[in-house]
Design a protein around this motif. Structure first.
Motif, PDB file in Angstrom:
ATOM      1  N   PRO A  57       0.839  -1.211   0.000  1.00 31.46           N
ATOM      2  CA  PRO A  57       0.000   0.000   0.000  1.00 31.46           C
ATOM      3  C   PRO A  57       0.868   1.253   0.000  1.00 31.46           C
ATOM      4  O   PRO A  57       2.056   1.193   0.347  1.00 31.46           O
ATOM      5  CB  PRO A  57      -0.788  -0.123   1.310  1.00 31.46           C
ATOM      6  CG  PRO A  57       0.083  -0.950   2.195  1.00 31.46           C
ATOM      7  CD  PRO A  57       0.770  -1.926   1.280  1.00 31.46           C
ATOM      8  N   PRO A  58       0.306   2.402  -0.389  1.00 32.82           N
ATOM      9  CA  PRO A  58       1.082   3.639  -0.391  1.00 32.82           C
ATOM     10  C   PRO A  58       1.623   3.958   1.000  1.00 32.82           C
ATOM     11  O   PRO A  58       0.863   4.001   1.968  1.00 32.82           O
ATOM     12  CB  PRO A  58       0.068   4.697  -0.857  1.00 32.82           C
ATOM     13  CG  PRO A  58      -0.987   3.921  -1.583  1.00 32.82           C
ATOM     14  CD  PRO A  58      -1.070   2.603  -0.892  1.00 32.82           C
ATOM     15  N   LYS A  65       4.659   8.335  -1.525  1.00 26.44           N
ATOM     16  CA  LYS A  65       3.319   8.540  -2.092  1.00 26.44           C
ATOM     17  C   LYS A  65       3.401   8.932  -3.561  1.00 26.44           C
ATOM     18  O   LYS A  65       2.688   8.388  -4.408  1.00 26.44           O
ATOM     19  CB  LYS A  65       2.573   9.634  -1.326  1.00 26.44           C
ATOM     20  CG  LYS A  65       2.158   9.278   0.082  1.00 26.44           C
ATOM     21  CD  LYS A  65       1.448  10.465   0.696  1.00 26.44           C
ATOM     22  CE  LYS A  65       1.109  10.250   2.147  1.00 26.44           C
ATOM     23  NZ  LYS A  65       0.438  11.423   2.743  1.00 26.44           N
ATOM     24  N   SER A  68       4.419   5.965  -5.763  1.00 25.07           N
ATOM     25  CA  SER A  68       3.740   4.688  -5.527  1.00 25.07           C
ATOM     26  C   SER A  68       3.066   4.160  -6.796  1.00 25.07           C
ATOM     27  O   SER A  68       2.247   4.850  -7.415  1.00 25.07           O
ATOM     28  CB  SER A  68       2.685   4.864  -4.430  1.00 25.07           C
ATOM     29  OG  SER A  68       1.821   3.751  -4.378  1.00 25.07           O
ATOM     30  N   ARG A  71      -0.785   3.953  -6.222  1.00 25.10           N
ATOM     31  CA  ARG A  71      -1.494   5.225  -6.433  1.00 25.10           C
ATOM     32  C   ARG A  71      -1.624   5.532  -7.924  1.00 25.10           C
ATOM     33  O   ARG A  71      -2.656   6.047  -8.374  1.00 25.10           O
ATOM     34  CB  ARG A  71      -0.756   6.364  -5.724  1.00 25.10           C
ATOM     35  CG  ARG A  71      -0.969   6.393  -4.222  1.00 25.10           C
ATOM     36  CD  ARG A  71      -0.106   7.467  -3.583  1.00 25.10           C
ATOM     37  NE  ARG A  71      -0.364   8.789  -4.137  1.00 25.10           N
ATOM     38  CZ  ARG A  71      -1.219   9.655  -3.604  1.00 25.10           C
ATOM     39  NH1 ARG A  71      -1.890   9.360  -2.521  1.00 25.10           N
ATOM     40  NH2 ARG A  71      -1.393  10.845  -4.155  1.00 25.10           N
ATOM     41  N   TYR A 183      -9.152   9.032  -5.662  1.00 24.30           N
ATOM     42  CA  TYR A 183      -8.527  10.319  -5.360  1.00 24.30           C
ATOM     43  C   TYR A 183      -9.255  11.440  -6.093  1.00 24.30           C
ATOM     44  O   TYR A 183      -9.561  11.332  -7.277  1.00 24.30           O
ATOM     45  CB  TYR A 183      -7.064  10.312  -5.787  1.00 24.30           C
ATOM     46  CG  TYR A 183      -6.232   9.243  -5.121  1.00 24.30           C
ATOM     47  CD1 TYR A 183      -6.060   9.229  -3.746  1.00 24.30           C
ATOM     48  CD2 TYR A 183      -5.601   8.261  -5.876  1.00 24.30           C
ATOM     49  CE1 TYR A 183      -5.285   8.254  -3.132  1.00 24.30           C
ATOM     50  CE2 TYR A 183      -4.823   7.279  -5.280  1.00 24.30           C
ATOM     51  CZ  TYR A 183      -4.669   7.285  -3.904  1.00 24.30           C
ATOM     52  OH  TYR A 183      -3.902   6.319  -3.309  1.00 24.30           O
ATOM     53  N   SER A 195      -4.619  11.388   2.498  1.00 28.95           N
ATOM     54  CA  SER A 195      -5.766  10.880   1.774  1.00 28.95           C
ATOM     55  C   SER A 195      -6.431   9.763   2.562  1.00 28.95           C
ATOM     56  O   SER A 195      -5.764   8.883   3.111  1.00 28.95           O
ATOM     57  CB  SER A 195      -5.336  10.371   0.395  1.00 28.95           C
ATOM     58  OG  SER A 195      -6.326   9.548  -0.168  1.00 28.95           O
ATOM     59  N   ASP A 198      -5.537   6.380   0.969  1.00 31.82           N
ATOM     60  CA  ASP A 198      -4.231   5.846   1.359  1.00 31.82           C
ATOM     61  C   ASP A 198      -4.277   5.253   2.762  1.00 31.82           C
ATOM     62  O   ASP A 198      -3.720   4.177   3.017  1.00 31.82           O
ATOM     63  CB  ASP A 198      -3.166   6.943   1.310  1.00 31.82           C
ATOM     64  CG  ASP A 198      -2.776   7.310  -0.112  1.00 31.82           C
ATOM     65  OD1 ASP A 198      -3.191   6.595  -1.046  1.00 31.82           O
ATOM     66  OD2 ASP A 198      -2.070   8.312  -0.293  1.00 31.82           O
ATOM     67  N   ARG A 202      -3.616   1.324   3.912  1.00 29.45           N
ATOM     68  CA  ARG A 202      -2.583   0.923   4.870  1.00 29.45           C
ATOM     69  C   ARG A 202      -3.160   0.175   6.072  1.00 29.45           C
ATOM     70  O   ARG A 202      -2.540  -0.768   6.578  1.00 29.45           O
ATOM     71  CB  ARG A 202      -1.814   2.156   5.367  1.00 29.45           C
ATOM     72  CG  ARG A 202      -0.853   2.755   4.353  1.00 29.45           C
ATOM     73  CD  ARG A 202       0.091   3.742   5.019  1.00 29.45           C
ATOM     74  NE  ARG A 202      -0.625   4.876   5.598  1.00 29.45           N
ATOM     75  CZ  ARG A 202      -0.877   6.004   4.945  1.00 29.45           C
ATOM     76  NH1 ARG A 202      -0.485   6.148   3.682  1.00 29.45           N
ATOM     77  NH2 ARG A 202      -1.518   6.991   5.531  1.00 29.45           N
TER      78      ARG A 202
END
Length: 212
Positions: A57-58, A65, A68, A71, A183, A195, A198, A202
């Motif tokens: 994950p980011p 970020k 990524s 993303r 996003y 965000s 994000d 996580r």
């Protein structure tokens, strides 16, 4: 390109075929060569849903970020993205993060379709913010669900982060799928400010469906 015919690739093919046969499904596996993120969002245009392993994950750091691959896929993918953690079960209860934004609307449409076709309970979470006319946003969502003869549990939080509110409801309700819009802000601004997408990627222990 030589790796396409390597034993490791062949093992993936055999495993894929075995899993499809065990589930009674028909599937096609393609082994591609190139940059992962670019290949995925290009192939997504030919399909309805992208499913990704949520192994990376980011990260919260700014540079991580901005670079990524996850993303990048979410931002450029023309289809919903289902991010799946390593261990997960079926999806029998859905929590939707909803703010009335265009991407939030897409998440509402997808979550309602999922609840209608799978006959699953739907919980809608909204966090009150100054920029959001909460009453109008909730009235719109209720009207849309009534049109589809669906009921939902509406949870409004007066403060706090959207991700924290969603994760709290997931834990309280024993939910196993989160739906949220993708996003919405400029990539740099969003990376600086943080965000909800994000944070959910996580911290969530259940699949996250990101709608574009």
């Amino acid at each position: 390109e030589a790796e396409q015919a390597a034993p490791a690739a062949q093992a993936v093919r055999e495993d894929f075929v075995a899993r499809c046969q065990a589930a009674g499904l028909t599937g096609t596996l393609a082994v591609e060569v190139g940059e992962t993120a670019r290949l995925i969002y290009r192939l997504a245009a030919l399909n309805d849903l992208v499913v990704l392993n949520l192994a990376f994950p980011p990260a919260p750091q700014l540079w991580a970020k901005l670079t990524s691959g996850f993303r990048t896929i979410i931002r450029r993918c023309p289809r919903p993205v289902l991010a799946v953690p390593a261990s997960t079960g079926g999806a029998e209860r859905v929590v939707l993060a909803y703010d009335g934004s265009p991407k939030g609307e897409e998440a509402l449409f997808v979550a309602a379709y999922f609840a209608e076709t799978r006959h699953t309970p739907l919980h809608i979470v909204t966090v009150h913010e100054e920029a959001i006319a909460t009453d109008a946003v909730l009235a719109h969502a209720r009207a849309y669900l009534e049109l589809h003869e669906l009921e939902a549990d509406f949870i409004v939080r007066d403060s706090g982060s959207v991700a924290d509110a969603v994760l709290s409801v997931v834990a309280d309700q024993g939910a196993n799928l989160i739906a949220i819009g993708g996003y919405g802000a400029n990539p740099v601004v969003e990376a600086l400010q943080g965000s909800s997408v994000d944070q959910l990627l996580r911290d969530a222990q259940v699949p996250v469906l990101i709608c574009q």
